[in-house]
Structures are given as structure tokens and as C-alpha cells.
Design a protein around this motif. Structure first.
Motif, PDB file in Angstrom:
ATOM      1  N   LEU A 117       0.824  -1.210   0.000  1.00  0.00           N
ATOM      2  CA  LEU A 117       0.000   0.000   0.000  1.00  0.00           C
ATOM      3  C   LEU A 117       0.859   1.261   0.000  1.00  0.00           C
ATOM      4  N   GLY A 118       1.946   1.243   0.761  1.00  0.00           N
ATOM      5  CA  GLY A 118       2.804   2.425   0.813  1.00  0.00           C
ATOM      6  C   GLY A 118       3.498   2.712  -0.505  1.00  0.00           C
ATOM      7  N   ARG A 170       0.168  -2.939  13.065  1.00  0.00           N
ATOM      8  CA  ARG A 170       1.540  -2.621  12.648  1.00  0.00           C
ATOM      9  C   ARG A 170       1.636  -2.269  11.166  1.00  0.00           C
ATOM     10  N   VAL A 171       0.556  -2.387  10.412  1.00  0.00           N
ATOM     11  CA  VAL A 171       0.573  -2.036   8.986  1.00  0.00           C
ATOM     12  C   VAL A 171       0.999  -0.584   8.756  1.00  0.00           C
ATOM     13  N   PRO A 172       0.497   0.410   9.533  1.00  0.00           N
ATOM     14  CA  PRO A 172       0.900   1.806   9.263  1.00  0.00           C
ATOM     15  C   PRO A 172       2.402   2.065   9.365  1.00  0.00           C
ATOM     16  N   VAL A 173       3.129   1.274  10.146  1.00  0.00           N
ATOM     17  CA  VAL A 173       4.576   1.481  10.270  1.00  0.00           C
ATOM     18  C   VAL A 173       5.253   1.281   8.917  1.00  0.00           C
ATOM     19  N   TYR A 174       4.910   0.195   8.233  1.00  0.00           N
ATOM     20  CA  TYR A 174       5.503  -0.081   6.926  1.00  0.00           C
ATOM     21  C   TYR A 174       4.891   0.800   5.845  1.00  0.00           C
ATOM     22  N   LEU A 175       3.614   1.124   5.993  1.00  0.00           N
ATOM     23  CA  LEU A 175       2.954   1.967   4.998  1.00  0.00           C
ATOM     24  C   LEU A 175       3.606   3.342   4.933  1.00  0.00           C
ATOM     25  N   THR A 216      15.510  -0.966   3.719  1.00  0.00           N
ATOM     26  CA  THR A 216      14.930  -0.192   4.822  1.00  0.00           C
ATOM     27  C   THR A 216      13.735  -0.914   5.431  1.00  0.00           C
ATOM     28  N   LEU A 217      12.892  -1.499   4.590  1.00  0.00           N
ATOM     29  CA  LEU A 217      11.721  -2.214   5.096  1.00  0.00           C
ATOM     30  C   LEU A 217      12.118  -3.437   5.909  1.00  0.00           C
ATOM     31  N   LEU A 218      13.142  -4.150   5.472  1.00  0.00           N
ATOM     32  CA  LEU A 218      13.587  -5.325   6.221  1.00  0.00           C
ATOM     33  C   LEU A 218      14.174  -4.934   7.571  1.00  0.00           C
ATOM     34  N   THR A 219      14.868  -3.805   7.607  1.00  0.00           N
ATOM     35  CA  THR A 219      15.395  -3.324   8.887  1.00  0.00           C
ATOM     36  C   THR A 219      14.266  -2.958   9.835  1.00  0.00           C
ATOM     37  N   VAL A 220      13.257  -2.274   9.311  1.00  0.00           N
ATOM     38  CA  VAL A 220      12.090  -1.934  10.129  1.00  0.00           C
ATOM     39  C   VAL A 220      11.381  -3.201  10.604  1.00  0.00           C
TER      40      VAL A 220
END
Length: 318
Positions: A117-118, A170-175, A216-220
Motif C-alpha cells: 500500500l505504501g 503494525r501495517v501503518p509502520v511499513y505503509l 529499509t523495510l527489512l530493517t524496520v
């Protein structure tokens, strides 16, 4: 007549040095290597530990109640027993599988949904970006632990419900992370070139934007794994998470807190397991962020005493 100087051919040009393999970089960082070893051990125990313990995690023996850690009663008594005479070692192994079976699916679901989504919202912008970000803001306006407590209090506490609640919260963190990165990359020259040649948007996002955003997403996700595992442990500690006869590390801490004065090992050992796992994931996330960033990977090749320096190597400035 002067001789003509021929330019060097491609065959005479020395090949560019290959970047060091990731396992070599990991071996140079002792702290990250230890963290990776701890996480690997936890994963192996969670996946195959139940094959070796059988039903020892649930087998009760009141004659062996509250035995301290020792080798006098075999391997299963190495970490002592609880008030019902169950092996704490066997229960730690069984709880590792339960805890990871909640944390890993929740992180993967939120990572996939939020990242998709992001990237979509950040690349297209406009109304789609505005609507997506407002939905993320609404979810973030409520504390995730509070939402989990309310939902699990209304519905039956179960592993599936915990996974769904934690994944949604937790979806908004990655979005937000993927949206920010994608919005910055959509104006880059290589994206404009792909768009000029008529490449569909979904292929531009998949082939050009995603590979840059993925580290970056994998680190998050690695850091979020710690948060999700701690949240599950907190819910189990409050009595609305994993329910008996299943067992998790948080539930073990909750069941052993009243015996801290007489049988500390029942609550302390699962707490140590939680701390070791979360700290190891945090350390490995910091290492992975440097290892996956071409602009920062050179820091891992330096001696450990010089890694704090901020100066860029001379060869990178040329």
C-alpha cells in the motif's frame, strides 16, 4: 613520425573489486555474529525442539514440584521444574515455537500489506496517497496494545486473533516508511526513463522502486519483530494472550511471578529468553542496515576501533 598511443582495451582494464560476501562482513562484526547465532539457535529450537521434548512440557509430576536447576534429575531438570513438576527447559522449548508462531506471521503480514500500500500510494500520489495516509493516521491514533486488549477481551483469546490484531495495528509502520521512500524515488531519473518508455506502473514499482526500498523495510521489520514479540508477551502476561494448555514465554513469566521469592527460575528464565531474542534482533537489524546500504557498507570493512569515524574513505571521494 610519432607513434600513436592506443587507448587501453577492455581486456587490459582490471576488473572492479567485488564487494565482500555478507557472511564475511558478519564474521568481522563479533557482536552481530553472536546475535545471528542466538537468533539461529532460537529459530532451530522453535522449529524442531518439540520433536525432542515430546510431551514433557505438559507432563505433570507433583513429587518434583519446584525443583531447582540441577543435573541430578536428567537433562529435563537442567533448568528446574515449576509448581506442577513440569520441566522448565521443555516448556521454554515449547514456548519458543508458540511465541515465534505469533510474532513471525504478524510481522510478515503487516510487512507485505503495508509495503504494498505504501509503495502504491507514494508512487501515484494525489488522492490515493491522501486517503491511504489518513487511514494509517487513524490506526496509529490508537495504541496497538490497547486495541489488542479491547479486541481480545471481547473475542476469544487465541493465537490467530493475536496475529490478526498485531498485523493490522503494525501495517501503518511499513505503509508510512514505504510511502516516504516511494514518493522520493518517483522523481528520480531512472523512474522517469522507465515511464517514458511506456513501462507500466506496477512494473516500475516492482523492478525499480522496491529493490531500493526493501533494505529499509527489512530493517524496520526486524525491529518490529521485537515489538510484536514483546506485545504478545505482555498480552499473555495479562492473561488475554496465549491460553493454557499452550504456553509462551510471556505466559511462563505470568505463571511464575508469584514464586519469584522461592522459585525464581520459573519467571526469570523465560524473561531472559525474551531479552536475549529482542536484543539480538536489534543488533542484527543495525548490522543489516549497514550491510544492505552500498553507501555505508564500507564501514563494516574497517577495524572495529575505526567504525565510529565519520570520514569517508579516500577512494569513495574519487
Amino acid at each position: 613520425m610519432t607513434d600513436r598511443i592506443e587507448p587501453p582495451s577492455a581486456a587490459d582494464t582490471p576488473p572492479a573489486p567485488r564487494p565482500p560476501r555478507w557472511w564475511l562482513l558478519l564474521g568481522r562484526d563479533r557482536l552481530a555474529a553472536v546475535a545471528a547465532a542466538v537468533l539461529t539457535l532460537v529459530l532451530l529450537v522453535a522449529l524442531s525442539g518439540r520433536l525432542f521434548i515430546g510431551d514433557r512440557a505438559q507432563r505433570q509430576d507433583l513429587r518434583a514440584s519446584l525443583r531447582p536447576p540441577s543435573l541430578d534429575h536428567g537433562v529435563h531438570g537442567l533448568l528446574g521444574t515449576d509448581v506442577l513438576g513440569r520441566s522448565v527447559l521443555a516448556r521454554l522449548v515449547d514456548a519458543a515455537g508458540t511465541t515465534l508462531s505469533v510474532a513471525v506471521p504478524a510481522v510478515l503480514c503487516s510487512l507485505v500489506i503495508g509495503s504494498a500500500l505504501g509503495l502504491w500510494a507514494g508512487y501515484h500520489g494525489g488522492v490515493r496517497e491522501g486517503v491511504t495516509m489518513r487511514v494509517a493516521d487513524v490506526i496509529l491514533s490508537f495504541p496497538s496494545l490497547l486495541i489488542a486488549v479491547v479486541v481480545l477481551y471481547v473475542f476469544a483469546p487465541s493465537a490467530m486473533n493475536i496475529v490478526l490484531i498485531l498485523a493490522v495495528t503494525r501495517v501503518p509502520v511499513y505503509l508510512r516508511t514505504a510511502r516516504a521512500e516511494s514518493a522520493e524515488l518517483r522523481s528520480r531519473l531512472f523512474v522517469d526513463a522507465a515511464r517514458t518508455f511506456g513501462t507500466p506502473s506496477r512494473k516500475i514499482i516492482y523492478w525499480h522502486v522496491l529493490p531500493i526500498v526493501l533494505p529499509t523495510l527489512l530493517t524496520v521489520a526486524t525491529l518490529d519483530f521485537c515489538f510484536v514479540m514483546l506485545t504478545e508477551s505482555s498480552l499473555s502476561f495479562l492473561g488475554i494472550g496465549i491460553q493454557p494448555p499452550d504456553v509462551s514465554w510471556g505466559l511462563m513469566v505470568a505463571q511464575g511471578r508469584q514464586y519469584l521469592g522461592t522459585a525464581w527460575w520459573i519467571a526469570v528464565l523465560p524473561g531472559v529468553a525474551i531479552v536475549l531474542t529482542t536484543v539480538s534482533a536489534t543488533v542484527l537489524a543495525a548490522w543489516a542496515r549497514l550491510a544492505t546500504d552500498p553507501a555505508q557498507r564500507w564501514r563494516l570493512t574497517l577495524p572495529r576501533k575505526r567504525r565510529g569515524a565519520t570520514a569517508v574513505p579516500t577512494e569513495m571521494m574519487q
